[in-house]
Design a protein around this motif. Structure first.
Motif, short mmCIF file in Angstrom:
data_model
loop_
_atom_site.label_atom_id
_atom_site.label_comp_id
_atom_site.label_asym_id
_atom_site.label_seq_id
_atom_site.Cartn_x
_atom_site.Cartn_y
_atom_site.Cartn_z
N SER A 1 46.09 31.04 47.00
CA SER A 1 46.21 30.15 45.85
C SER A 1 45.25 30.52 44.74
CB SER A 1 45.98 28.69 46.28
OG SER A 1 46.93 28.28 47.22
N ASN A 2 44.63 31.71 44.83
CA ASN A 2 43.71 32.12 43.78
C ASN A 2 44.34 33.21 42.94
OD1 ASN A 2 43.43 34.53 45.26
ND2 ASN A 2 41.76 33.65 46.47
N ALA A 3 43.52 33.87 42.16
CA ALA A 3 44.04 34.86 41.22
C ALA A 3 44.77 36.00 41.90
CB ALA A 3 42.90 35.41 40.37
N SER A 4 44.53 36.23 43.19
CA SER A 4 45.19 37.33 43.90
C SER A 4 46.70 37.16 43.91
CB SER A 4 44.66 37.42 45.33
OG SER A 4 43.28 37.70 45.34
N ALA A 5 47.18 35.90 43.85
CA ALA A 5 48.61 35.64 43.89
C ALA A 5 49.24 35.61 42.51
CB ALA A 5 48.87 34.30 44.60
N SER A 6 48.45 35.76 41.47
CA SER A 6 48.99 35.75 40.11
C SER A 6 49.68 37.08 39.81
CB SER A 6 47.88 35.50 39.10
OG SER A 6 48.35 35.67 37.78
N PRO A 7 50.91 37.06 39.32
CA PRO A 7 51.58 38.32 39.00
C PRO A 7 50.86 39.11 37.92
CG PRO A 7 52.82 36.43 38.19
CD PRO A 7 51.76 35.89 39.07
N PHE A 8 50.19 38.41 37.01
CA PHE A 8 49.41 39.12 36.00
C PHE A 8 48.28 39.93 36.63
CE2 PHE A 8 51.05 35.66 33.18
CZ PHE A 8 51.67 36.47 32.25
N VAL A 9 47.58 39.30 37.56
CA VAL A 9 46.46 39.99 38.23
C VAL A 9 46.97 41.15 39.06
CG1 VAL A 9 44.63 39.72 39.94
CG2 VAL A 9 44.98 37.97 38.21
N ILE A 10 48.09 40.98 39.73
CA ILE A 10 48.67 42.07 40.53
C ILE A 10 49.01 43.25 39.62
CG2 ILE A 10 50.65 42.74 41.94
CD1 ILE A 10 50.72 39.86 42.98
N ALA A 11 49.59 42.97 38.47
CA ALA A 11 49.93 44.04 37.53
C ALA A 11 48.68 44.73 37.02
CB ALA A 11 50.74 43.47 36.37
N ILE A 12 47.65 43.97 36.73
CA ILE A 12 46.38 44.54 36.23
C ILE A 12 45.73 45.40 37.30
CG2 ILE A 12 44.03 43.94 35.52
CD1 ILE A 12 45.27 41.44 34.18
N ARG A 13 45.74 44.93 38.54
CA ARG A 13 45.14 45.68 39.62
C ARG A 13 45.90 46.98 39.88
NH1 ARG A 13 44.21 41.58 43.00
NH2 ARG A 13 46.27 41.74 43.94
N ASN A 14 47.20 46.93 39.82
CA ASN A 14 48.01 48.14 40.00
C ASN A 14 47.80 49.14 38.88
OD1 ASN A 14 49.10 47.06 42.35
ND2 ASN A 14 50.94 46.28 41.34
N ALA A 15 47.44 48.62 37.70
CA ALA A 15 47.21 49.51 36.56
C ALA A 15 45.83 50.15 36.61
CB ALA A 15 47.38 48.75 35.25
N GLY A 16 44.99 49.73 37.56
CA GLY A 16 43.67 50.34 37.70
C GLY A 16 42.63 49.81 36.76
N ILE A 17 42.71 48.52 36.42
CA ILE A 17 41.71 47.89 35.55
C ILE A 17 40.86 46.97 36.43
CG2 ILE A 17 41.34 46.54 33.44
CD1 ILE A 17 44.17 47.23 32.61
N PRO A 18 39.67 47.39 36.84
CA PRO A 18 38.93 46.68 37.90
C PRO A 18 38.34 45.32 37.51
CG PRO A 18 37.64 48.49 37.03
CD PRO A 18 38.97 48.60 36.39
N ALA A 19 37.77 45.19 36.35
CA ALA A 19 37.00 43.98 36.02
C ALA A 19 37.88 42.82 35.53
CB ALA A 19 35.96 44.30 34.96
N LEU A 20 39.07 43.13 35.05
CA LEU A 20 39.89 42.11 34.40
C LEU A 20 40.36 41.00 35.34
CD1 LEU A 20 40.68 41.58 31.55
CD2 LEU A 20 42.81 42.85 31.90
N PRO A 21 40.68 41.26 36.62
CA PRO A 21 41.10 40.15 37.49
C PRO A 21 40.07 39.02 37.58
CG PRO A 21 41.68 42.22 38.50
CD PRO A 21 40.88 42.56 37.28
#
Length: 556
Positions: A316-336
């Motif tokens: 139920s935290n940011a890990s389940a947010s589709p935005f955060v998943i997309a950011i993490r897959n794009a290789g942007i570490p600090a943004l999540p």
């Protein structure tokens, strides 16, 4: 009772000629911080400024559910169904919003709420049912938002017990609601500003990732619409499964929009120059829905796979947010982590707003005689203290998150609010229809009306009834039924009141018997006063600019 409030207001007016109080207040008021006594009604004070009202309207269009719940909708329906569902829901919500604003701009009295309008334009039973529906629903959602905020905080590794975070959140949210309404509005102004910055930034980032501008330079385009696919199936296979998936996503999408329009109605009773500010917010609300939800759902569908593992991880935290998943897959570490911080403030803001609405719903009930009169008492700052205390008593439900059955408790909260949201919008349409019919028969013209009405409200009414009946429809599928889900999904309090307390009341007032006059004179005088104050401000600014231009010409 409302009659008593109107009489008290009229007594103040009768003490001096109509123009004299306005001239006196105009002379005394600070042109840049106007708080004239003449604008106050029935205990509360109009301290929500224009910039507060506009930002609250924007912030109410962006809920925590949009950042998190869209992930579950994407996983079940796929990107195409997600986009279609949010487009349809945005249009339906706009239809009911403009209907609410038409009534609110006509009668923005202290204690204004859709339950007040329901009791005045339709029947006492409807006003009673809607008022208590709002009170308990908003109070319960406060606990839900506090729980969501505590879970979001635990996204960052720490050894602090969840109960500590919940306690801190409760103290801040409840504390803000015990300050004068101007402090609440200022807090919401900044909270809403953070949400706007975040969502606009995410939309820009999604476009960049879509075009291959991320660190990996992977051009996404509409790749995820092809693989794993634009639509999914749910519970069944084939066309039946796709229909079930779409219906689930459409019903589920309402959770992201809930009670945003109602918030503007509740603030109208404590808003400066409500007729102008409400009309302005209503005209711009459609564009906010398009930018935040339509473009947002499209951005989610093109940057995140519908079969991404974290979407269905149960987190139920940011890990389940589709935005955060997309950011993490794009290789942007600090943004999540930044996004998670924004989600915490969003949940915090939502809890703050819902507690405000819950207390004002109880205040409105008390003014209408549907709750103990003690809840209508206000302190010298115009705050209904006892109503805020009563609504705050639900906040400790958030401590259920500390138990092993927290997931069950959260499901109860969501189920209750799902039912309440669609019931509220359906009832709001009914209230609007009766108001419009009475206004036409009595020759009354509202100061604001939408070109899409009444057809927009009619379409929304039919759609919301269907969505209400479909809410929880999966429980009737094999191995999906639960007793608690059935009871909470179809919880409706109107018929219980109608068959008991309101059994002698008519189902609906006849249009000629609807009261469209009480309090309107005072509201018209209030609107005239604000118009004069704005004119004085414009003249003062014009003189200042003229002097500045004269001084500037000396140096040219």
């Amino acid at each position: 009772m409302w009659t008593k409030s109107d009489e008290a207001f009229n007594m103040d007016v009768e003490k001096s000629p109509p123009n004299q109080p306005q001239e006196t207040e105009l002379a005394k008021a600070d042109m840049y911080d106007i708080t004239p006594r003449f604008a106050e009604q029935a205990g509360t004070k109009r301290n929500i400024k224009s910039r507060h009202a506009q930002m609250i309207a924007i912030g109410s269009a962006i809920g925590t559910g949009f950042f998190l719940s869209t992930g579950q909708a994407l996983a079940i329906g796929g990107p195409a169904f997600l986009l279609i569902a949010y487009c349809l829901m945005a249009m339906l919500v706009y239809g009911v919003t403009t209907a609410m604003m038409e009534m609110s701009t006509y009668l923005p009295v202290s204690g204004a709420s859709m339950s007040f309008f329901g009791g005045r334009f339709v029947s006492p039973s409807l006003g009673f049912a809607m008022g208590w529906l709002y009170f308990y629903s908003f109070a319960i959602i406060v606990a839900y938002e506090l729980t969501a905020a505590s879970v979001l905080i635990n996204y960052w590794p720490n050894n602090v017990n969840t109960a500590v975070w919940i306690t801190v959140l409760i103290v801040v949210v409840v504390g803000l609601n015990f300050f004068p309404v101007g402090v609440f509005a200022e807090a919401e102004f900044w909270f809403a500003g953070i949400k706007v910055v975040v969502i606009v930034g995410l939309l820009i980032l999604s476009l960049v990732l879509m075009l291959g501008g991320g660190p990996t330079h992977d051009r996404l385009g509409f790749r995820y619409w092809k693989e794993p696919g634009a639509v999914n199936t749910y519970l069944l296979d084939g066309d039946s499964g796709r229909f079930t998936a779409f219906l689930y996503v459409w019903v589920f999408s309402g959770f992201s929009f809930y009670f945003g329009p109602e918030l503007m109605v509740f603030t109208s009773g404590e808003m400066r120059n409500p007729r102008k500010n409400l009309a302005s917010a209503s005209r711009r609300y459609f564009y906010r829905l398009v930018v935040f939800y339509v473009l947002g759902s499209l951005a989610i569908g093109v940057t995140c796979r519908s079969d991404a593992k974290d979407l269905t991880s149960g987190s139920s935290n940011a890990s389940a947010s589709p935005f955060v998943i997309a950011i993490r897959n794009a290789g942007i570490p600090a943004l999540p982590s930044i996004i998670n911080a924004a989600l915490v403030t969003s949940a915090w803001s939502a809890g703050n707003s819902y507690l405000f609405m819950s207390s004002r719903a109880l205040y409105s009930l008390a003014l209408a005689g549907n709750a103990p009169r003690i809840f209508a008492k206000c302190n010298r700052y115009g705050l209904p203290v006892y109503a805020v205390i009563a609504s705050s008593c639900f906040a400790p439900l958030a401590y259920l998150d500390c138990s092993a059955q927290a997931g069950v408790a959260l499901n109860w909260f969501v189920s209750l609010t799902n039912t309440s949201g669609y019931v509220s919008w359906t009832m709001c349409c009914i209230v609007y229809f009766r108001f419009r019919k009475a206004a036409k028969l009595q020759g009354v013209t509202a100061p604001y009306s939408s070109r899409f009405q009444p057809w927009a409200a009619r379409v929304s009414f039919v759609a919301f009834i269907c969505l209400l009946l479909c809410n929880g429809f999966t429980m009737f599928y094999p191995r999906q039924f639960t007793a608690s889900g059935f009871l909470t999904t179809y919880l409706v309090i109107y018929f219980g009141h109608k068959l008991t307390i309101g059994r002698h009341d008519s189902w609906m007032r006849s249009p000629e018997d609807v009261d469209l006059t009480s309090g309107v004179h005072e509201v018209n005088m209030d609107a005239e006063m604000w118009t004069q104050l704005e004119q004085v401000k414009k003249e003062k600014k014009y003189v200042q600019n003229k002097v500045w231009r004269a001084l500037s010409s000396i140096w040219q």
